[in-house]
Design an enzyme around this catalytic site. Structure first.
Site, PDB file in Angstrom:
ATOM      1  N   LYS A  14       5.203  -9.764   9.438  1.00 62.40           N
ATOM      2  CA  LYS A  14       4.643  -8.775  10.358  1.00 62.40           C
ATOM      3  C   LYS A  14       3.124  -8.902  10.393  1.00 62.40           C
ATOM      4  O   LYS A  14       2.514  -8.770  11.438  1.00 62.40           O
ATOM      5  CB  LYS A  14       5.049  -7.373   9.916  1.00 62.40           C
ATOM      6  N   LEU A  36       6.650   3.278   1.395  1.00 63.65           N
ATOM      7  CA  LEU A  36       7.578   2.150   1.540  1.00 63.65           C
ATOM      8  C   LEU A  36       8.700   2.427   2.531  1.00 63.65           C
ATOM      9  O   LEU A  36       9.180   3.546   2.658  1.00 63.65           O
ATOM     10  CB  LEU A  36       8.180   1.798   0.174  1.00 63.65           C
ATOM     11  N   GLN A  66     -10.253  -2.754   2.407  1.00 59.94           N
ATOM     12  CA  GLN A  66      -9.729  -3.436   3.592  1.00 59.94           C
ATOM     13  C   GLN A  66      -9.662  -2.529   4.818  1.00 59.94           C
ATOM     14  O   GLN A  66      -9.194  -2.934   5.869  1.00 59.94           O
ATOM     15  CB  GLN A  66      -8.364  -4.065   3.308  1.00 59.94           C
ATOM     16  N   MET A  82       0.840  -1.198   0.000  1.00 59.79           N
ATOM     17  CA  MET A  82       0.000   0.000   0.000  1.00 59.79           C
ATOM     18  C   MET A  82       0.879   1.253   0.000  1.00 59.79           C
ATOM     19  O   MET A  82       0.401   2.346   0.312  1.00 59.79           O
ATOM     20  CB  MET A  82      -0.934  -0.005   1.208  1.00 59.79           C
ATOM     21  N   HIS A 138       9.336  -3.264   3.437  1.00 55.18           N
ATOM     22  CA  HIS A 138       8.874  -3.525   2.069  1.00 55.18           C
ATOM     23  C   HIS A 138      10.062  -3.848   1.151  1.00 55.18           C
ATOM     24  O   HIS A 138       9.998  -4.756   0.331  1.00 55.18           O
ATOM     25  CB  HIS A 138       8.175  -2.283   1.484  1.00 55.18           C
TER      26      HIS A 138
HETATM   27  P1  AMP Z   1       1.554  -2.885   3.493  1.00 58.58           P
HETATM   28  O1  AMP Z   1       2.060  -1.846   2.557  1.00 58.58           O
HETATM   29  O2  AMP Z   1       1.549  -2.453   4.914  1.00 58.58           O
HETATM   30  O3  AMP Z   1       0.269  -3.517   3.027  1.00 58.58           O
HETATM   31  O4  AMP Z   1       2.633  -4.052   3.460  1.00 58.58           O
HETATM   32  C1  AMP Z   1       2.996  -4.685   2.257  1.00 58.58           C
HETATM   33  C2  AMP Z   1       3.773  -5.927   2.590  1.00 58.58           C
HETATM   34  O5  AMP Z   1       4.956  -5.580   3.310  1.00 58.58           O
HETATM   35  C3  AMP Z   1       2.982  -6.905   3.480  1.00 58.58           C
HETATM   36  O6  AMP Z   1       3.211  -8.228   3.034  1.00 58.58           O
HETATM   37  C4  AMP Z   1       3.577  -6.651   4.834  1.00 58.58           C
HETATM   38  O7  AMP Z   1       3.495  -7.779   5.693  1.00 58.58           O
HETATM   39  C5  AMP Z   1       5.014  -6.354   4.485  1.00 58.58           C
HETATM   40  N1  AMP Z   1       5.655  -5.610   5.574  1.00 58.58           N
HETATM   41  C6  AMP Z   1       5.204  -4.475   6.170  1.00 58.58           C
HETATM   42  N2  AMP Z   1       6.025  -4.102   7.171  1.00 58.58           N
HETATM   43  C7  AMP Z   1       7.020  -5.027   7.235  1.00 58.58           C
HETATM   44  C8  AMP Z   1       8.168  -5.213   8.066  1.00 58.58           C
HETATM   45  N3  AMP Z   1       8.454  -4.380   9.053  1.00 58.58           N
HETATM   46  N4  AMP Z   1       8.959  -6.285   7.819  1.00 58.58           N
HETATM   47  C9  AMP Z   1       8.670  -7.151   6.818  1.00 58.58           C
HETATM   48  N5  AMP Z   1       7.612  -7.033   5.994  1.00 58.58           N
HETATM   49  C10 AMP Z   1       6.778  -5.993   6.205  1.00 58.58           C
END
Ligand code: AMP
Length: 283
Positions: free
Chosen positions: A149, A33, A61, A30, A37
């Site tokens: 996470k 970054l 969501q 989303m 990410h």
């Molecule tokens: P989001 O942009 O929050 O939807 O996250 C996109 C992807 O990045 C998802 O698969 C999250 O689980 C992963 N993600 C977010 N924060 C972390 C983190 N601190 N460590 C590893 N992966 C992450």
């Protein structure tokens, strides 16, 4: 790096790549970054010929409209970070492109969605499944990368791939943390410096609780973490549960499951943070 905004254009480009025998990896995000990410992107770049990163703040969501409005957005900076990480394609659709009409699909993930995030964020995982299934349909990746996470999200995505026989390899990637231990999150940018310091206590208690596995019962560990968080006026605990990492159901004894995880959600001011710790792993 190619920046693509429409499904048709993305399909065209990927069909061409696939016909050349290229493997495709997908990292759904989303945006806003951070290094968490980027760790997914780097792994995707390493393991595939083409790395596609999708950047879409998915309204379906968000159970809280305010959370959606204040969600951080920084598309230009994101594009730069992705270029530096070696990403091949940034897919950045707008809402009309992803939802030309209302998505009325209702998924059923059984007990996986009846606990933790599923209880406190009604409809959240249905929205996640809607967008991830659309992205999987468009990109048809060989592999897709998700962070540990969002532990429950990983279980839900795995279940969806199995239910729909999608044949996509779901790769789970470890949590990337700040020096303070705080799990990196796009939402961390919404915290003040003082809140950020206090938020680091979440991981502090999780990590400390790990050392009690041989001497305390799960109920006692839950009590320890809850008391620690509740003692901090700037933090408000929503839940802390110790669960079977496969079924996500609570356990009473450490031997009840081969993979055991402690999952937590805490408000720091108005910012909702989640984190988890693996106490015991099957592999
Ligand atoms: P989001 O942009 O929050 O939807 O996250 C996109 C992807 O990045 C998802 O698969 C999250 O689980 C992963 N993600 C977010 N924060 C972390 C983190 N601190 N460590 C590893 N992966 C992450």
């Amino acid at each position: 790096m190619q920046v693509i905004k429409t499904k048709n254009q993305l399909s065209l480009v990927l069909t061409e790549e696939r016909s050349k025998g290229c493997n495709i990896g997908l990292v759904p995000t989303m945006g806003a970054l951070h290094q968490g990410h980027i760790s997914l992107i780097e792994r995707c770049v390493q393991e595939n010929d083409i790395c596609v990163c999708s950047l879409f703040v998915n309204p379906s969501q968000f159970n809280d409209k305010n959370d959606l409005i204040k969600y951080p957005r920084q598309p230009e900076k994101d594009a730069q970070l992705l270029r530096e990480a070696g990403c091949s394609i940034l897919f950045m659709p707008d809402e009309r492109e992803m939802y030309p009409e209302q998505d009325t699909r209702v998924f059923n993930f059984g007990q996986l969605e009846e606990v933790m995030e599923g209880v406190y964020r009604k409809g959240h995982f249905n929205g996640v499944a809607q967008i991830v299934s659309k992205l999987f349909d468009i990109v048809q990746p060989n592999k897709a990368y998700f962070g540990q996470k969002d532990f429950q999200q990983l279980a839900i995505v795995r279940k969806m791939v199995e239910q729909l026989s999608m044949g996509i390899d779901i790769i789970s990637c470890p949590i990337v943390r700040e020096k303070s231990g705080l799990a990196m999150s796009s939402r961390n940018t919404l915290l003040t410096l003082e809140q950020k310091e206090k938020a680091a206590l979440i991981s502090k208690y999780l990590i400390e609780s790990f050392t009690f596995v041989s001497t305390k019962t799960p109920a006692e560990v839950i009590d320890f973490v809850k008391k620690g968080i509740n003692a901090e006026p700037m933090l408000l605990l929503e839940y802390f549960e110790i669960v079977d990492g496969t079924t996500l159901q609570g356990i009473h004894d450490w031997t009840d499951a081969s993979c055991v995880v402690g999952c937590i959600a805490v408000y720091c001011g108005s910012v909702r943070l989640i984190d988890n710790i693996v106490y015991k792993n099957a592999d």
